[in-house]
Design a protein around this motif. Structure first.
Motif, PDB file in Angstrom:
ATOM      1  N   GLY A   9       0.826  -1.209   0.000  1.00 10.01           N
ATOM      2  CA  GLY A   9       0.000   0.000   0.000  1.00 10.01           C
ATOM      3  C   GLY A   9       0.855   1.251   0.000  1.00 10.01           C
ATOM      4  O   GLY A   9       2.081   1.193   0.089  1.00 10.01           O
ATOM      5  N   LEU A  20      -0.504  -4.775  -4.612  1.00  8.94           N
ATOM      6  CA  LEU A  20      -0.643  -5.309  -3.261  1.00  8.94           C
ATOM      7  C   LEU A  20      -0.308  -6.798  -3.254  1.00  8.94           C
ATOM      8  O   LEU A  20      -0.601  -7.506  -4.225  1.00  8.94           O
ATOM      9  CB  LEU A  20      -2.060  -5.105  -2.738  1.00  8.94           C
ATOM     10  CG  LEU A  20      -2.611  -3.685  -2.750  1.00  8.94           C
ATOM     11  CD1 LEU A  20      -4.020  -3.672  -2.148  1.00  8.94           C
ATOM     12  CD2 LEU A  20      -1.707  -2.728  -2.026  1.00  8.94           C
ATOM     13  N   ARG A  38     -12.136  -3.860   0.394  1.00 10.15           N
ATOM     14  CA  ARG A  38     -11.696  -2.540   0.833  1.00 10.15           C
ATOM     15  C   ARG A  38     -12.794  -1.879   1.658  1.00 10.15           C
ATOM     16  O   ARG A  38     -13.978  -2.182   1.489  1.00 10.15           O
ATOM     17  CB  ARG A  38     -11.298  -1.657  -0.343  1.00 10.15           C
ATOM     18  CG  ARG A  38     -12.426  -1.299  -1.287  1.00 10.15           C
ATOM     19  CD  ARG A  38     -11.870  -0.561  -2.505  1.00 10.15           C
ATOM     20  NE  ARG A  38     -12.931  -0.177  -3.441  1.00 10.15           N
ATOM     21  CZ  ARG A  38     -12.698   0.351  -4.643  1.00 10.15           C
ATOM     22  NH1 ARG A  38     -11.455   0.560  -5.060  1.00 10.15           N
ATOM     23  NH2 ARG A  38     -13.710   0.688  -5.430  1.00 10.15           N
ATOM     24  N   TYR A  93      -7.284  -1.632   2.285  1.00  9.40           N
ATOM     25  CA  TYR A  93      -7.495  -2.868   1.533  1.00  9.40           C
ATOM     26  C   TYR A  93      -7.125  -4.067   2.410  1.00  9.40           C
ATOM     27  O   TYR A  93      -6.056  -4.088   3.037  1.00  9.40           O
ATOM     28  CB  TYR A  93      -6.650  -2.860   0.263  1.00  9.40           C
ATOM     29  CG  TYR A  93      -7.214  -1.963  -0.802  1.00  9.40           C
ATOM     30  CD1 TYR A  93      -7.197  -0.579  -0.671  1.00  9.40           C
ATOM     31  CD2 TYR A  93      -7.808  -2.492  -1.954  1.00  9.40           C
ATOM     32  CE1 TYR A  93      -7.737   0.248  -1.628  1.00  9.40           C
ATOM     33  CE2 TYR A  93      -8.352  -1.678  -2.931  1.00  9.40           C
ATOM     34  CZ  TYR A  93      -8.312  -0.315  -2.762  1.00  9.40           C
ATOM     35  OH  TYR A  93      -8.854   0.507  -3.725  1.00  9.40           O
ATOM     36  N   THR A 115      -4.099  -2.709   4.591  1.00 14.02           N
ATOM     37  CA  THR A 115      -3.051  -1.805   4.122  1.00 14.02           C
ATOM     38  C   THR A 115      -3.711  -0.588   3.475  1.00 14.02           C
ATOM     39  O   THR A 115      -4.654  -0.726   2.702  1.00 14.02           O
ATOM     40  CB  THR A 115      -2.085  -2.508   3.158  1.00 14.02           C
ATOM     41  OG1 THR A 115      -1.006  -1.621   2.820  1.00 14.02           O
ATOM     42  CG2 THR A 115      -2.767  -2.960   1.870  1.00 14.02           C
ATOM     43  N   GLN A 116      -3.214   0.594   3.803  1.00 15.87           N
ATOM     44  CA  GLN A 116      -3.827   1.819   3.330  1.00 15.87           C
ATOM     45  C   GLN A 116      -3.374   2.139   1.914  1.00 15.87           C
ATOM     46  O   GLN A 116      -2.172   2.119   1.613  1.00 15.87           O
ATOM     47  CB  GLN A 116      -3.457   2.988   4.251  1.00 15.87           C
ATOM     48  CG  GLN A 116      -3.988   4.340   3.804  1.00 15.87           C
ATOM     49  CD  GLN A 116      -5.492   4.465   3.937  1.00 15.87           C
ATOM     50  OE1 GLN A 116      -6.065   4.091   4.970  1.00 15.87           O
ATOM     51  NE2 GLN A 116      -6.160   4.988   2.913  1.00 15.87           N
ATOM     52  N   VAL A 117      -4.340   2.438   1.052  1.00 16.18           N
ATOM     53  CA  VAL A 117      -4.068   2.942  -0.291  1.00 16.18           C
ATOM     54  C   VAL A 117      -4.695   4.329  -0.387  1.00 16.18           C
ATOM     55  O   VAL A 117      -5.897   4.480  -0.158  1.00 16.18           O
ATOM     56  CB  VAL A 117      -4.640   2.015  -1.368  1.00 16.18           C
ATOM     57  CG1 VAL A 117      -4.539   2.656  -2.738  1.00 16.18           C
ATOM     58  CG2 VAL A 117      -3.921   0.670  -1.346  1.00 16.18           C
TER      59      VAL A 117
END
Length: 121
Positions: A9, A20, A38, A93, A115-117
């Motif tokens: 991410g 990812l 997400r 996500y 994990t941040q996107v």
């Protein structure tokens, strides 16, 4: 125990790409479906894409043609290639896998930590 660890991410500009990864470890006999979900703040968690052990894929309409899900069974890993990212793709996500730990034990669902996107200029 089974653990799913995600990576990949980050912050990307609109139109950019990210990949990812999510790897499962522990006692694993088989993995049927692998998927990515997400969840944006204040929103429900939604399916982004999933892939069966036979390789059949399924995508949310909002990501069709831009995202590609693949898996590496030898590595117990699922990937999400995200191209042409848009601000509305900004979210946390999560990967999810349906795992059988032993032949005589039923399947259970396991989740990664998220994990941040962030897609922003």
């Amino acid at each position: 125990q089974v653990q799913l660890v995600e990576s990949g991410g980050g912050l990307v500009q609109p139109g950019g790409s990210l990949r990812l990864s999510c790897a499962a470890s522990g006692t694993i006999f088989s993995i049927s479906t692998m998927g990515w979900f997400r969840q944006a703040p204040g929103e429900q968690r939604e399916l982004v894409a999933d892939i069966t052990d036979a390789g059949r894929t399924n995508y949310a309409d909002s990501v069709k043609g831009r995202f590609t899900i693949t898996r590496d069974n030898a590595k117990n890993t699922v990937y999400l290639q995200m191209n042409n990212l848009k601000p509305e793709d900004t979210s946390v996500y999560y990967c999810e896998m349906t795992i059988r730990r032993r032949l005589w034990v039923g399947d259970n669902d396991y989740w990664g930590q998220g994990t941040q996107v962030t897609v922003s200029s």
